[in-house]
Design a protein around this motif. Structure first.
Motif, mmCIF file in Angstrom:
data_model
loop_
_atom_site.group_PDB
_atom_site.id
_atom_site.type_symbol
_atom_site.label_atom_id
_atom_site.label_comp_id
_atom_site.label_asym_id
_atom_site.label_seq_id
_atom_site.Cartn_x
_atom_site.Cartn_y
_atom_site.Cartn_z
ATOM 1 N N CYS A 27 1.855 19.147 9.666
ATOM 2 C CA CYS A 27 0.653 19.068 8.827
ATOM 3 C C CYS A 27 0.993 18.607 7.409
ATOM 4 C CB CYS A 27 -0.055 20.417 8.784
ATOM 5 S SG CYS A 27 -0.818 20.856 10.348
ATOM 6 N N THR A 28 2.078 19.119 6.856
ATOM 7 C CA THR A 28 2.481 18.706 5.516
ATOM 8 C C THR A 28 2.860 17.231 5.492
ATOM 9 O OG1 THR A 28 3.297 20.936 5.070
ATOM 10 C CG2 THR A 28 4.068 19.187 3.623
ATOM 11 N N ALA A 29 3.631 16.806 6.479
ATOM 12 C CA ALA A 29 4.067 15.409 6.513
ATOM 13 C C ALA A 29 2.886 14.459 6.668
ATOM 14 C CB ALA A 29 5.066 15.203 7.644
ATOM 15 N N LEU A 30 1.960 14.793 7.558
ATOM 16 C CA LEU A 30 0.801 13.910 7.762
ATOM 17 C C LEU A 30 -0.087 13.851 6.526
ATOM 18 C CD1 LEU A 30 -0.125 14.730 11.456
ATOM 19 C CD2 LEU A 30 0.995 12.679 10.557
ATOM 20 N N SER A 31 -0.268 14.986 5.851
ATOM 21 C CA SER A 31 -1.106 14.969 4.652
ATOM 22 C C SER A 31 -0.430 14.211 3.512
ATOM 23 C CB SER A 31 -1.452 16.390 4.216
ATOM 24 O OG SER A 31 -0.289 17.077 3.805
ATOM 25 N N ARG A 32 0.889 14.268 3.432
ATOM 26 C CA ARG A 32 1.606 13.538 2.385
ATOM 27 C C ARG A 32 1.712 12.043 2.698
ATOM 28 N NH1 ARG A 32 5.020 16.596 -1.265
ATOM 29 N NH2 ARG A 32 5.368 14.527 -2.124
ATOM 30 N N LEU A 33 1.538 11.656 3.939
ATOM 31 C CA LEU A 33 1.593 10.238 4.309
ATOM 32 C C LEU A 33 0.250 9.526 4.161
ATOM 33 C CD1 LEU A 33 3.874 10.175 7.467
ATOM 34 C CD2 LEU A 33 4.278 9.038 5.289
ATOM 35 N N PHE A 34 -0.809 10.291 3.952
ATOM 36 C CA PHE A 34 -2.141 9.693 3.904
ATOM 37 C C PHE A 34 -2.264 8.635 2.806
ATOM 38 C CE2 PHE A 34 -6.470 9.636 2.228
ATOM 39 C CZ PHE A 34 -7.140 9.152 3.335
ATOM 40 N N VAL A 35 -1.855 8.973 1.589
ATOM 41 C CA VAL A 35 -2.010 8.047 0.461
ATOM 42 C C VAL A 35 -1.144 6.793 0.621
ATOM 43 C CG1 VAL A 35 -1.732 7.767 -2.030
ATOM 44 C CG2 VAL A 35 -2.798 9.825 -1.117
ATOM 45 N N PRO A 36 0.159 6.913 0.947
ATOM 46 C CA PRO A 36 0.936 5.676 1.115
ATOM 47 C C PRO A 36 0.410 4.781 2.246
ATOM 48 C CG PRO A 36 2.420 7.524 0.901
ATOM 49 C CD PRO A 36 1.035 8.076 0.994
ATOM 50 N N ILE A 37 -0.046 5.386 3.330
ATOM 51 C CA ILE A 37 -0.587 4.570 4.416
ATOM 52 C C ILE A 37 -1.887 3.897 3.977
ATOM 53 C CG2 ILE A 37 -1.617 4.676 6.716
ATOM 54 C CD1 ILE A 37 0.495 6.713 7.449
ATOM 55 N N TYR A 38 -2.692 4.608 3.189
ATOM 56 C CA TYR A 38 -3.935 4.009 2.688
ATOM 57 C C TYR A 38 -3.643 2.851 1.742
ATOM 58 C CZ TYR A 38 -8.157 3.407 -0.054
ATOM 59 O OH TYR A 38 -9.226 2.862 -0.696
ATOM 60 N N VAL A 39 -2.724 3.069 0.797
ATOM 61 C CA VAL A 39 -2.459 2.047 -0.219
ATOM 62 C C VAL A 39 -1.784 0.822 0.384
ATOM 63 C CG1 VAL A 39 -1.141 1.548 -2.316
ATOM 64 C CG2 VAL A 39 -2.405 3.677 -2.115
ATOM 65 N N TRP A 40 -0.784 1.037 1.250
ATOM 66 C CA TRP A 40 -0.007 -0.098 1.738
ATOM 67 C C TRP A 40 -0.327 -0.485 3.180
ATOM 68 C CZ3 TRP A 40 2.539 3.296 -1.694
ATOM 69 C CH2 TRP A 40 2.890 2.703 -2.896
ATOM 70 N N GLY A 41 -1.098 0.316 3.889
ATOM 71 C CA GLY A 41 -1.376 -0.001 5.283
ATOM 72 C C GLY A 41 -2.757 -0.539 5.549
ATOM 73 N N CYS A 42 -3.735 -0.172 4.725
ATOM 74 C CA CYS A 42 -5.108 -0.635 4.937
ATOM 75 C C CYS A 42 -5.328 -1.991 4.270
ATOM 76 C CB CYS A 42 -6.099 0.371 4.365
ATOM 77 S SG CYS A 42 -6.103 1.932 5.242
ATOM 78 N N THR A 98 -8.183 -3.275 3.001
ATOM 79 C CA THR A 98 -9.027 -3.190 1.812
ATOM 80 C C THR A 98 -8.915 -1.785 1.236
ATOM 81 O OG1 THR A 98 -10.923 -2.605 3.183
ATOM 82 C CG2 THR A 98 -10.670 -4.920 2.604
ATOM 83 N N THR A 99 -8.480 -1.697 -0.011
ATOM 84 C CA THR A 99 -8.303 -0.407 -0.679
ATOM 85 C C THR A 99 -8.904 -0.481 -2.075
ATOM 86 O OG1 THR A 99 -6.183 -1.014 -1.657
ATOM 87 C CG2 THR A 99 -6.121 -0.040 0.545
ATOM 88 N N LEU A 100 -8.722 0.574 -2.853
ATOM 89 C CA LEU A 100 -9.149 0.560 -4.252
ATOM 90 C C LEU A 100 -8.339 -0.425 -5.071
ATOM 91 C CD1 LEU A 100 -9.603 4.363 -4.957
ATOM 92 C CD2 LEU A 100 -11.387 2.658 -4.703
ATOM 93 N N PHE A 101 -7.142 -0.748 -4.604
ATOM 94 C CA PHE A 101 -6.267 -1.670 -5.323
ATOM 95 C C PHE A 101 -6.548 -3.108 -4.877
ATOM 96 C CE2 PHE A 101 -4.007 2.361 -5.131
ATOM 97 C CZ PHE A 101 -3.718 2.556 -6.470
ATOM 98 N N ASN A 102 -7.780 -3.533 -5.074
ATOM 99 C CA ASN A 102 -8.160 -4.882 -4.641
ATOM 100 C C ASN A 102 -8.570 -5.761 -5.806
ATOM 101 O OD1 ASN A 102 -10.544 -3.717 -5.311
ATOM 102 N ND2 ASN A 102 -11.544 -4.039 -3.335
ATOM 103 N N GLU A 103 -8.079 -5.464 -6.990
ATOM 104 C CA GLU A 103 -8.338 -6.242 -8.207
ATOM 105 C C GLU A 103 -9.725 -5.989 -8.801
ATOM 106 O OE1 GLU A 103 -6.275 -8.637 -9.758
ATOM 107 O OE2 GLU A 103 -4.620 -8.383 -8.366
#
Length: 139
Positions: free
Chosen positions: A46-61, A63-68
């Protein structure tokens, strides 16, 4: 926090990798102390999956908030391999922790680096000096 992220956007991948090192102190502590069952597997997962959420969102998705529009484009944002690398990096740490639980805390440390431990098993001498047979000590 937003200003720091914006100012150090070039270091975001390095910070993301360093943020995934949170299991290393636990692994080292278990090796030093010889502890075997320190963390429950459900806590680890559970800890590992919750800590992986943000990196997977930023670099795996795609379209993210980091779209200029809101934030500048994240470094390596188009490289899905970076998200995969962070997941593999986290998986290796989880494998070490769960391996410590199953096979002992020092299973991956080479024997030449382990401290000497006392052997508590005494050899049994089946031959008696006077040629007699052994008797039960309790009887």
């Amino acid at each position: 926090l937003g200003v720091c992220v914006y100012a150090f956007m070039w270091a975001l991948p390095v910070l993301a990798v360093l943020a995934q090192l949170y299991w290393v102190p636990q692994i080292v502590s278990d090796v030093i102390s010889g502890s075997r069952r320190t963390l429950h597997p459900s806590f680890v997962w559970c800890t590992a999956l919750s800590r992986l959420f943000v990196p997977i969102y930023v670099w795996g998705c795609p379209t993210t908030l980091f779209n200029e529009e809101l934030f500048p484009d994240a470094p390596f944002s188009t490289a899905k391999g970076f998200a995969v690398a962070i997941v593999i990096f986290q998986g290796v740490q989880i494998a070490l922790i769960l391996g410590q639980r199953k096979m002992g805390s020092r299973w991956f440390v080479p024997a030449m680096f382990l401290p000497e431990s006392h052997n508590y098993d005494r050899p049994v001498d089946l031959e008696l000096e006077d040629g007699g047979s052994k008797e039960c000590v309790i009887c």
